[in-house]
Design an enzyme around this catalytic site. Structure first.
Site, short mmCIF file in Angstrom:
data_model
loop_
_atom_site.label_atom_id
_atom_site.label_comp_id
_atom_site.label_asym_id
_atom_site.label_seq_id
_atom_site.Cartn_x
_atom_site.Cartn_y
_atom_site.Cartn_z
N CYS A 160 29.42 45.20 31.47
CA CYS A 160 30.51 46.15 31.20
C CYS A 160 30.01 47.47 30.63
O CYS A 160 30.81 48.39 30.42
CB CYS A 160 31.52 45.51 30.27
SG CYS A 160 32.06 43.89 30.85
N HIS A 301 34.95 50.47 23.30
CA HIS A 301 34.93 49.47 24.35
C HIS A 301 36.24 48.68 24.29
O HIS A 301 36.88 48.48 25.31
CB HIS A 301 33.72 48.56 24.20
CG HIS A 301 33.48 47.68 25.37
ND1 HIS A 301 33.32 48.16 26.65
CD2 HIS A 301 33.41 46.32 25.48
CE1 HIS A 301 33.13 47.17 27.49
NE2 HIS A 301 33.20 46.03 26.81
N HIS A 338 40.45 45.60 31.85
CA HIS A 338 38.99 45.71 31.74
C HIS A 338 38.43 45.97 33.13
O HIS A 338 38.33 45.07 33.96
CB HIS A 338 38.40 44.44 31.16
CG HIS A 338 37.01 44.64 30.64
ND1 HIS A 338 36.15 45.58 31.17
CD2 HIS A 338 36.32 44.04 29.63
CE1 HIS A 338 35.00 45.54 30.52
NE2 HIS A 338 35.09 44.62 29.58
#
Length: 409
Positions: A160, A301, A338
């Site tokens: 990610c 994040h 996400h």
């Protein structure tokens, strides 16, 4: 790091397939939330996802290219077309222009469909172009092919953190004189049944009957991620190159930090020690005269997992608890889920829009901020006030920690 100019932006997302719409919806705290395509599968009931709706590959590429690419690459090609057009570059110097793309899941959808085709129909069920559809480097390869570029060509796969690392690596390559211009970013597709089911089995999703509670970054009620997909691409140039051609500059990448957490395959060190060190590396690389105190906000994040958000809260606390002014923090995952490898590039665009309008992006969905946060988590609407320096975080499985410092043009 010497400043690297950001001169073009492109995005494919669940809340907009152009930068203006995407950023407007970010600032309006709009969230795109819907059921997964597999909502009737056992274990996937009341699990929510944020999908790109109405994407048409042929709006962005020739039919032969669309036929030979996985959807993740199609998203990246489309975002790259937008970014190039927005940059105002009519013709690239082919040997001084590079491509650095990030992807994590890459061609998983094509592989899954090919396996199903083989199981059902044998060899005839396997696409002839499967390799060029599924391999992770093919998005970057197709982008270089489109514009005939012979400069550096790289694909980064750091979970990610992929697009943060892609942009950071690209900025350093420009600083090193390896290219004048680099097309950089990241993207992923979220519709592979096996990948999504495995995430659910691993505990990343929590079944939640109310879609409004699907993804709540930094909220005390947070209960796991919402899947997302899309792509974000930027045009990076040396400041000298951008100035010489009179380019409109959205902002500058000034610092980049990257290090391994080396704690657990999927969980960060609980106190955010290595995330904090990564953030500090980026701040030091940027040469900010006041250090962390010069950072006006953090686009975090912020995955909305209990463990992940706690570690990031503690990392931010450790860097900023002594500051005299309030630090503003937000996550865009409440808006778009996400998006994996696209997450960092979308975070960067949120940072740039916040600087453009002097109001920090809000966090969609979040209403009750975790009391452990010693900073302002922006919710409901943008937080007005000067935004000159923003930190952009990207953390991923495998202990991937990456952070950028971005400043106003």
């Amino acid at each position: 790091m010497e400043p690297v100019a950001i001169t073009g932006l492109g995005v494919i997302s669940s809340i907009g397939q152009d930068v203006s719409t995407f950023c407007d919806n970010l600032m309006a705290a709009k969230a795109a939330v819907g059921p997964t395509p597999w909502n009737n599968e056992e274990g996937m009931e009341n699990v929510w996802i944020s999908l790109v709706d109405g994407f048409e590959p042929l709006d962005w590429m020739e039919e032969r290219v669309a036929a030979g690419t996985d959807p993740f690459a199609q998203y990246l090609i489309a975002a790259a077309v937008q970014a190039v057009e927005a940059s105002g570059i009519d013709e690239f110097d082919p040997f001084r222009t590079g491509v650095v793309m990030g992807t994590c899941q890459s061609g998983a959808e094509s592989l899954c469909e090919a396996q199903q085709g083989y199981d059902e129909r044998g060899i005839e069920g396997v696409p002839r172009k499967l390799q060029i559809m599924a391999w992770p480097n093919m998005a970057a390869g197709q982008i270089s092919l489109r514009w005939g570029l012979h400069g550096p060509l790289l694909t980064v796969s750091t979970a990610c953190a992929s697009s943060v690392d892609a942009m950071g690596v690209a900025a350093r390559m420009i600083n090193a004189g390896q290219a004048d211009v680099i097309i950089a970013g990241g993207g992923d597709r979220a519709r592979s049944l096996i990948a999504t089911l495995s995430a659910g089995l691993y505990g990343m999703y929590t079944r939640q009957p109310d879609p409004a509670l699907a993804c709540l970054p930094f909220d005390i009620k947070r209960n796991g991620i919402m899947g997302g997909e899309g792509a974000g691409v930027v045009i990076l140039e040396s400041a000298e190159h951008a100035a010489k051609r009179g380019a409109h500059v959205h902002g500058y990448i000034r610092g980049y930090g990257q290090m391994a957490d080396a704690t657990h395959p999927s969980s960060p060190e609980p106190n955010g020690k290595y995330e904090a060190m990564t953030m500090q590396m980026a701040i030091k690389d940027a040469g900010l005269p006041g250090g962390a105190a010069d950072v006006d906000g953090v686009v975090a994040h912020g995955t909305a997992t209990t463990i992940g958000d706690t570690a990031e809260i503690r990392a931010i606390n450790s860097l900023h608890r002594e500051r005299d002014t309030t630090l503003r923090v937000a996550s865009v995952k409440g808006h778009v889920g996400h998006t994996v490898s696209a997450a960092g590039a979308m975070n960067l665009m949120a940072a740039l829009r916040s600087m453009e309008i002097d109001a920090f992006v809000p966090t969609a969905g979040t209403t009750e901020v975790d009391p452990e946060a010693e900073f302002e988590v922006v919710t409901r609407q943008p937080s007005e006030g000067p935004v000159n320096v923003v930190q952009v975080n990207g953390f991923g499985f495998g202990g991937q920690n990456a952070s950028l410092i971005v400043t106003r043009a």
